[in-house]
Design a protein around this motif. Structure first.
Motif, PDB file in Angstrom:
ATOM      1  N   ASP A  60     -18.022  65.554  40.347  1.00 29.62           N
ATOM      2  CA  ASP A  60     -18.598  64.245  40.085  1.00 29.62           C
ATOM      3  C   ASP A  60     -17.488  63.219  39.889  1.00 29.62           C
ATOM      4  N   ARG A  61     -17.518  62.159  40.679  1.00 32.06           N
ATOM      5  CA  ARG A  61     -16.523  61.084  40.654  1.00 32.06           C
ATOM      6  C   ARG A  61     -15.149  61.542  41.147  1.00 32.06           C
ATOM      7  N   GLY A  62     -15.109  62.696  41.783  1.00 27.19           N
ATOM      8  CA  GLY A  62     -13.858  63.178  42.360  1.00 27.19           C
ATOM      9  C   GLY A  62     -13.762  62.829  43.835  1.00 27.19           C
ATOM     10  N   ARG A  63     -12.560  62.768  44.325  1.00 24.55           N
ATOM     11  CA  ARG A  63     -12.351  62.495  45.742  1.00 24.55           C
ATOM     12  C   ARG A  63     -12.578  63.766  46.567  1.00 24.55           C
ATOM     13  N   LYS A  64     -12.997  63.593  47.806  1.00 22.33           N
ATOM     14  CA  LYS A  64     -13.113  64.721  48.711  1.00 22.33           C
ATOM     15  C   LYS A  64     -11.721  65.264  49.018  1.00 22.33           C
ATOM     16  N   ALA A  65     -11.638  66.588  49.135  1.00 25.81           N
ATOM     17  CA  ALA A  65     -10.354  67.264  49.385  1.00 25.81           C
ATOM     18  C   ALA A  65     -10.449  68.022  50.707  1.00 25.81           C
ATOM     19  N   PRO A  66     -10.146  67.361  51.820  1.00 18.90           N
ATOM     20  CA  PRO A  66     -10.254  68.030  53.118  1.00 18.90           C
ATOM     21  C   PRO A  66      -9.049  68.907  53.439  1.00 18.90           C
ATOM     22  N   ILE A  67      -9.264  69.842  54.354  1.00 22.00           N
ATOM     23  CA  ILE A  67      -8.187  70.633  54.949  1.00 22.00           C
ATOM     24  C   ILE A  67      -8.205  70.341  56.443  1.00 22.00           C
ATOM     25  N   GLY A  68      -7.035  70.069  57.015  1.00 22.06           N
ATOM     26  CA  GLY A  68      -6.973  69.742  58.436  1.00 22.06           C
ATOM     27  C   GLY A  68      -5.855  70.470  59.147  1.00 22.06           C
ATOM     28  N   THR A  69      -5.826  70.306  60.458  1.00 21.47           N
ATOM     29  CA  THR A  69      -4.750  70.866  61.284  1.00 21.47           C
ATOM     30  C   THR A  69      -4.122  69.753  62.100  1.00 21.47           C
ATOM     31  N   PRO A  81      -3.243  69.149  53.728  1.00 21.00           N
ATOM     32  CA  PRO A  81      -1.900  68.818  53.274  1.00 21.00           C
ATOM     33  C   PRO A  81      -1.011  70.038  53.010  1.00 21.00           C
ATOM     34  N   ALA A  82      -1.593  71.244  52.967  1.00 20.83           N
ATOM     35  CA  ALA A  82      -0.792  72.441  52.704  1.00 20.83           C
ATOM     36  C   ALA A  82      -1.652  73.676  52.948  1.00 20.83           C
ATOM     37  N   GLU A  83      -0.987  74.795  53.155  1.00 18.71           N
ATOM     38  CA  GLU A  83      -1.687  76.076  53.160  1.00 18.71           C
ATOM     39  C   GLU A  83      -1.888  76.480  51.703  1.00 18.71           C
ATOM     40  N   ALA A  84      -3.070  76.183  51.189  1.00 15.06           N
ATOM     41  CA  ALA A  84      -3.357  76.392  49.773  1.00 15.06           C
ATOM     42  C   ALA A  84      -4.264  77.601  49.573  1.00 15.06           C
ATOM     43  N   ASN A  85      -4.154  78.185  48.404  1.00  9.47           N
ATOM     44  CA  ASN A  85      -4.953  79.357  48.038  1.00  9.47           C
ATOM     45  C   ASN A  85      -6.161  78.997  47.187  1.00  9.47           C
ATOM     46  N   PHE A  86      -6.584  77.741  47.236  1.00  7.51           N
ATOM     47  CA  PHE A  86      -7.665  77.308  46.349  1.00  7.51           C
ATOM     48  C   PHE A  86      -8.937  78.123  46.556  1.00  7.51           C
ATOM     49  N   GLU A 184      -6.957  62.050  51.392  1.00  7.51           N
ATOM     50  CA  GLU A 184      -8.294  61.831  51.960  1.00  7.51           C
ATOM     51  C   GLU A 184      -8.212  61.680  53.476  1.00  7.51           C
ATOM     52  N   ASN A 185      -7.204  60.962  53.932  1.00  5.55           N
ATOM     53  CA  ASN A 185      -6.983  60.769  55.368  1.00  5.55           C
ATOM     54  C   ASN A 185      -6.153  61.941  55.877  1.00  5.55           C
ATOM     55  N   GLU A 191      -4.932  57.773  51.182  1.00  5.28           N
ATOM     56  CA  GLU A 191      -6.292  57.722  50.656  1.00  5.28           C
ATOM     57  C   GLU A 191      -6.751  56.277  50.588  1.00  5.28           C
ATOM     58  N   ALA A 192      -8.043  56.079  50.462  1.00  6.00           N
ATOM     59  CA  ALA A 192      -8.570  54.738  50.241  1.00  6.00           C
ATOM     60  C   ALA A 192      -8.330  54.355  48.793  1.00  6.00           C
TER      61      ALA A 192
END
Length: 338
Positions: A60-69, A81-86, A184-185, A191-192
């Motif tokens: 809630d009220r957090g930014r979206k956290a995308p993963i991209g290539t 932004p990284a190869e993360a283990n989340f 975000e981008n 980010e915005a």
């Protein structure tokens, strides 16, 4: 058009608009003026990444956290932004110290510790001492002790949170952490924010380590090592440079923009054994210290509730990062406690 010669990558940037290239109009610079020689060791990508996952965490009220290539000009592909283990269930989550996303918001470290039942303690050495780490990361961290994963951030992006990580280990031991300033981008390190669609965010991490007696045995400062592995956004490549192991972007613009889709990113491969105690980080740069004001934590209770720990009068921990806390988005830090 790309030429690789004598380890020098020459990227010729022609018109960004197809129409402008055809008509010879609306181009701000000529082709020769847009020619940039990049002489660094990174792979270079331009423009947005292909989003693989729109958001790895709901808050809630957090930014979206995308993963991209991102695909670089040399054909290599990079997870941003990284190869993360989340989302890796085998990698343990840290315990909440203050987390608006889970509504677990302690007023003191004593209160937070009293709520733990001991199941959170990760065993590195069976006969070791219990060490307690207090961490505030902007935005995300993964911690290893002697190569063993002991805790990851509960929130990849926002809201801002802080964590407790406990582990059992003998001294000396080596701390290795992957730090990520999320985006975000995707692929553009932005980010915005502040009325602009492409605002370069900033990172920063502070940590305090206490022994079983409650004594501070380590804090983050410039004695730690810190290396950069993802830098973005760059409006042009001429501002990036390297001095030995230093990957510098200090002369690069950090100005906001409403059109950053043509910006560049630099990517470096992470060594496979960076987590281990015997990894040789001697050539890595030392971490750069940043003030509380620069990081902007004075209005964040995830930090201010615990200034007796983070800003201890006898052992004041410092926010650390690479040399550029704004443009460097993936940083690995290391330190050995003797």
């Amino acid at each position: 058009m790309i030429h690789l010669k004598n380890s020098t990558l020459m990227i010729v940037l022609a018109c960004f608009s197809i129409a402008a290239c055809k008509n010879g109009q609306n181009s701000k610079k000529t082709t020769s003026e847009n020619s940039i020689v990049y002489t660094g060791t990174a792979s270079v990508s331009q423009g947005s990444a292909t989003v693989v996952t729109q958001n790895i965490f709901e808050c809630d009220r957090g930014r979206k956290a995308p993963i991209g290539t991102s695909t670089a000009t040399d054909g290599s592909k990079w997870t941003v932004p990284a190869e993360a283990n989340f989302t890796n269930e085998t990698f343990p989550f840290a315990s909440d110290l203050f987390n608006p996303c889970t509504k677990v918001e302690y007023a003191s470290t004593d209160e937070a510790l009293a709520a733990l039942d001991g199941k959170d303690i990760i065993e590195v050495d069976a006969d070791g001492e219990i060490i307690t780490a207090y961490v505030f990361a902007d935005n995300y961290f993964e911690m290893y002790i002697n190569g063993v994963p002991v805790g990851k951030d509960n929130v990849p992006f926002t809201q801002f949170n802080s964590n407790i990580v406990r582990f059992k280990v003998n001294t000396p031991f080596t701390i290795a952490m992957k730090l990520v300033d999320w985006e975000e981008n995707s692929g553009l390190g932005s980010e915005a924010n502040r009325g602009q669609a492409f605002h370069p965010g900033d990172g920063g991490m502070v940590a305090v380590f206490k022994n079983a007696e409650g004594d501070i045995i380590a804090t983050t400062d410039s004695n730690w090592k810190a290396q950069t592995f993802y830098t973005a956004p760059l409006k042009d490549l001429s501002c990036a440079s390297e001095e030995g192991a230093l990957r510098l972007s200090k002369t690069c613009s950090t100005e906001d923009s409403n059109d950053g889709t043509s910006y560049f990113a630099l990517h470096w491969k992470i060594p496979s054994n960076w987590q281990s105690a015997d990894f040789d980080d001697n050539e890595w740069p030392n971490a750069t210290e940043f003030s509380n004001k620069t990081i902007g934590v004075d209005n964040k209770p995830a930090y201010t509730n615990f200034i007796d720990v983070f800003d201890n009068s006898q052992a004041d921990a410092q926010f650390i990062w690479s040399t550029n806390v704004i443009l460097d988005n993936e940083v690995i830090v290391r330190y050995t406690v003797n």
